[in-house]
Design an enzyme around this catalytic site. Structure first.
Site, PDB file in Angstrom:
ATOM      1  N   TYR A 129       4.375 -16.181 -14.460  1.00 35.76           N
ATOM      2  CA  TYR A 129       3.560 -15.065 -13.972  1.00 35.76           C
ATOM      3  C   TYR A 129       2.088 -15.462 -13.927  1.00 35.76           C
ATOM      4  O   TYR A 129       1.385 -15.215 -12.938  1.00 35.76           O
ATOM      5  CB  TYR A 129       3.754 -13.824 -14.851  1.00 35.76           C
ATOM      6  CG  TYR A 129       2.845 -12.673 -14.470  1.00 35.76           C
ATOM      7  CD1 TYR A 129       2.956 -12.059 -13.228  1.00 35.76           C
ATOM      8  CD2 TYR A 129       1.871 -12.203 -15.353  1.00 35.76           C
ATOM      9  CE1 TYR A 129       2.112 -11.008 -12.864  1.00 35.76           C
ATOM     10  CE2 TYR A 129       1.027 -11.158 -15.004  1.00 35.76           C
ATOM     11  CZ  TYR A 129       1.153 -10.555 -13.758  1.00 35.76           C
ATOM     12  OH  TYR A 129       0.313  -9.521 -13.408  1.00 35.76           O
ATOM     13  N   ALA A 186       0.806  -1.234   0.000  1.00 35.64           N
ATOM     14  CA  ALA A 186       0.000   0.000   0.000  1.00 35.64           C
ATOM     15  C   ALA A 186       0.837   1.281   0.000  1.00 35.64           C
ATOM     16  O   ALA A 186       0.298   2.372   0.162  1.00 35.64           O
ATOM     17  CB  ALA A 186      -0.938   0.012   1.209  1.00 35.64           C
TER      18      ALA A 186
END
Length: 408
Positions: free
Chosen positions: A162, A12
Site C-alpha cells: 500500500y 468521484a
C-alpha cells in the site's frame, strides 16, 4: 472562481472525490465523474449518476463516465468525451485509490496488482491522457490525493505494498511538477487526520467516525489549491496546515464529533496526545492509568487476571472469537483471550483452540490498550499494533475493551 472550468475527477461517485466535485460545482464548474460505479453497489453508497444529480443540484454541470482507471481505453474515451462536451480540461484530480493494510505475506497478488494498477498506473495514465488538454488551459492543475513521502520504515513495515502504491502517486507529483513547470501545476493533498468515508467504515468498523473529520476539510483545501496560480506547484499539502495558513481558525466544523480525539492519518509522524490519560479511582480520586497494579503480578499478568475475572457468557456470545497476543518487551511472550469456547478464558500461552486473530505489539502498549490509554484503531494506524486474521473480530474486541475499561 471555478465557474466554467472543467474538472476531471477519478473516483468521484462518493467520498472525497465527490466532496471536491460538489465544492467546485457551487462555483458553476463542469465536472467529469470518472468512476466505476454505474449500478448501485451492495455496500457502498452512490453511483456516477446519483453524484451527477447532486452536482447539478449544487449548480454545476455533470458528465458521468464509467471509468475503471485500470483500463486505459476507458480513460481515453472519458477524456475525449469530456473535451467534446465541455471544450477542454482545466483540472485533473487523481482521487481513485485502492487500499489493503496487510503485511507482505498476507497480501494476495491480486491485491498487490489492484493497488499498483489503480494508485500508481491509473494516476500516471490519467495524467498522461489529460496533459495535452491541460496544457491548453489558462490555469491548469493536477491534484493527487497522496501523502508526503515519509521514509520512516514504520510506514512500510505493516503495509508495504500500500505504501509503495501511495508513494508512487506522490512520485508522479515530484516528477510531473518539474517536467511541466510553468505549464501545469502538479500538487499532492493529504489529510492530517482520518477522514470519514465508506472505505474507512470498512477498515475501521462502526464507531470509528467519531475519531474522524468530514470530507469537507479536503474539499476546502483542494479548492484552495486549485484556485491558486499554476506557479504553485510541486507541493505536498496537508489539509489543516494549508487552511490555517489561509486564516481558518475553527476546525470543529470539520469534526464528526467536535471535541472528540482524532486519529492521525497515515504517513505523518507527529506524536499526538491520546485521550483518557487519567481515569477515576475509588471515591473519584484521579489515578494515572499506567500506575503499577497490585504488587506480585506484572502489568500484563494483572491485566489478564482482570480480563479472566470479567469473562461472561454475554461477552462470549457477542464476540465469538479467539485472540492471540504476541507481546514484545518486559513480560512479553504469547497470551490469549478465548471468547468462543463456553465460559471464555484468558491467560498465558497459546489459546486452547486456533486463534482467529493474532495481534503483535509491545507489552507496554498492550497494557495501555487495555486500560483505555490507547485505542486499538489508533495503535493499528500508528504502526504500534499488527493484526493478522479476522479484522471484523479485531473491531469487536475494541467494543469489549470499552466495557472492560471500567474494571481495569
Amino acid at each position: 472562481k471555478l465557474a466554467g472550468c472543467t474538472l476531471f475527477i477519478t473516483g468521484a461517485s462518493r467520498g472525497i472525490g465527490k466532496a471536491i466535485a460538489l465544492k467546485a460545482a457551487k462555483d458553476g464548474a463542469n465536472i467529469v465523474i470518472a468512476a466505476k460505479t454505474a449500478e448501485p453497489h451492495p455496500t457502498l453508497p452512490g453511483t456516477i449518476y446519483t453524484a451527477a444529480a447532486e452536482i447539478e443540484a449544487a449548480g454545476g454541470k455533470a458528465l458521468p463516465c464509467v471509468v475503471n482507471v485500470r483500463e486505459e481505453q476507458q480513460i481515453i474515451n472519458a477524456v475525449e468525451k469530456a473535451v467534446k462536451t465541455f471544450g477542454g480540461i482545466d483540472i485533473l484530480v487523481n482521487n481513485a485509490s485502492a487500499i489493503s493494510l496487510t503485511g507482505t505475506l498476507e497480501t494476495e497478488t491480486k491485491k498487490v496488482n489492484l493497488m499498483m494498477d489503480v494508485n500508481v498506473r491509473g494516476t500516471y495514465l490519467t495524467s498522461k491522457t489529460c496533459l495535452p488538454h491541460l496544457r491548453k488551459s489558462r490555469n491548469p492543475h493536477i491534484l493527487n490525493l497522496s501523502p508526503p513521502m515519509n521514509m520512516n520504515p514504520m510506514w512500510f513495515k505493516n503495509h508495504c505494498a500500500y505504501t509503495i502504491s501511495k508513494y508512487g502517486m506522490s512520485m508522479c507529483v515530484l516528477g510531473m511538477a518539474e517536467e511541466f513547470r510553468g505549464e501545469v501545476a502538479v500538487n499532492a493533498l493529504w489529510p492530517k487526520t482520518a477522514i470519514h468515508t465508506a472505505a474507512l467504515d470498512m477498515l475501521g468498523g462502526s464507531g470509528i467516525e467519531k475519531q474522524c473529520r468530514k470530507t469537507d476539510i479536503l474539499a476546502d483545501a483542494a479548492y484552495c489549491i486549485l484556485t491558486k496560480p499554476k506557479s504553485f506547484t510541486g507541493n505536498f499539502v496537508i489539509d489543516e496546515v494549508l487552511l490555517r495558513e489561509e486564516g481558518v481558525k475553527d476546525f470543529d466544523v470539520y469534526a464528526i464529533a467536535p471535541g472528540h480525539p482524532l486519529i492521525p492519518d497515515f504517513f505523518l509522524d507527529e506524536e499526538r496526545k491520546l485521550s483518557g490519560s487519567q481515569r477515576e479511582g475509588p471515591g473519584g480520586a484521579k489515578v494515572n492509568a499506567e500506575s503499577a497494579p497490585a504488587k506480585p503480578l506484572s502489568p500484563v499478568a494483572e491485566t489478564f487476571r482482570v480480563i479472566q475475572g470479567a469473562m461472561s457468557e454475554e461477552y462470549v456470545r457477542a464476540t465469538q472469537g479467539v485472540f492471540q497476543f504476541e507481546l514484545s518487551g518486559d513480560d512479553g511472550g504469547t497470551w490469549y483471550i478465548d471468547l468462543k469456547t463456553k465460559g471464555g478464558s484468558a491467560g498465558v500461552g497459546k489459546p486452547p483452540v486456533t486463534a482467529d486473530v493474532v495481534m503483535s505489539m509491545s507489552s507496554a502498549d498492550f497494557v495501555k490498550m487495555f486500560t483505555g490509554k490507547l485505542k486499538p484503531t489508533m495503535a493499528f494506524m500508528s504502526g504500534k499494533l499488527r493484526i493478522k486474521g479476522n479484522m471484523t473480530l479485531a473491531i469487536k474486541l475494541e467494543k469489549m475493551l470499552t466495557q472492560l475499561n471500567s474494571k481495569l
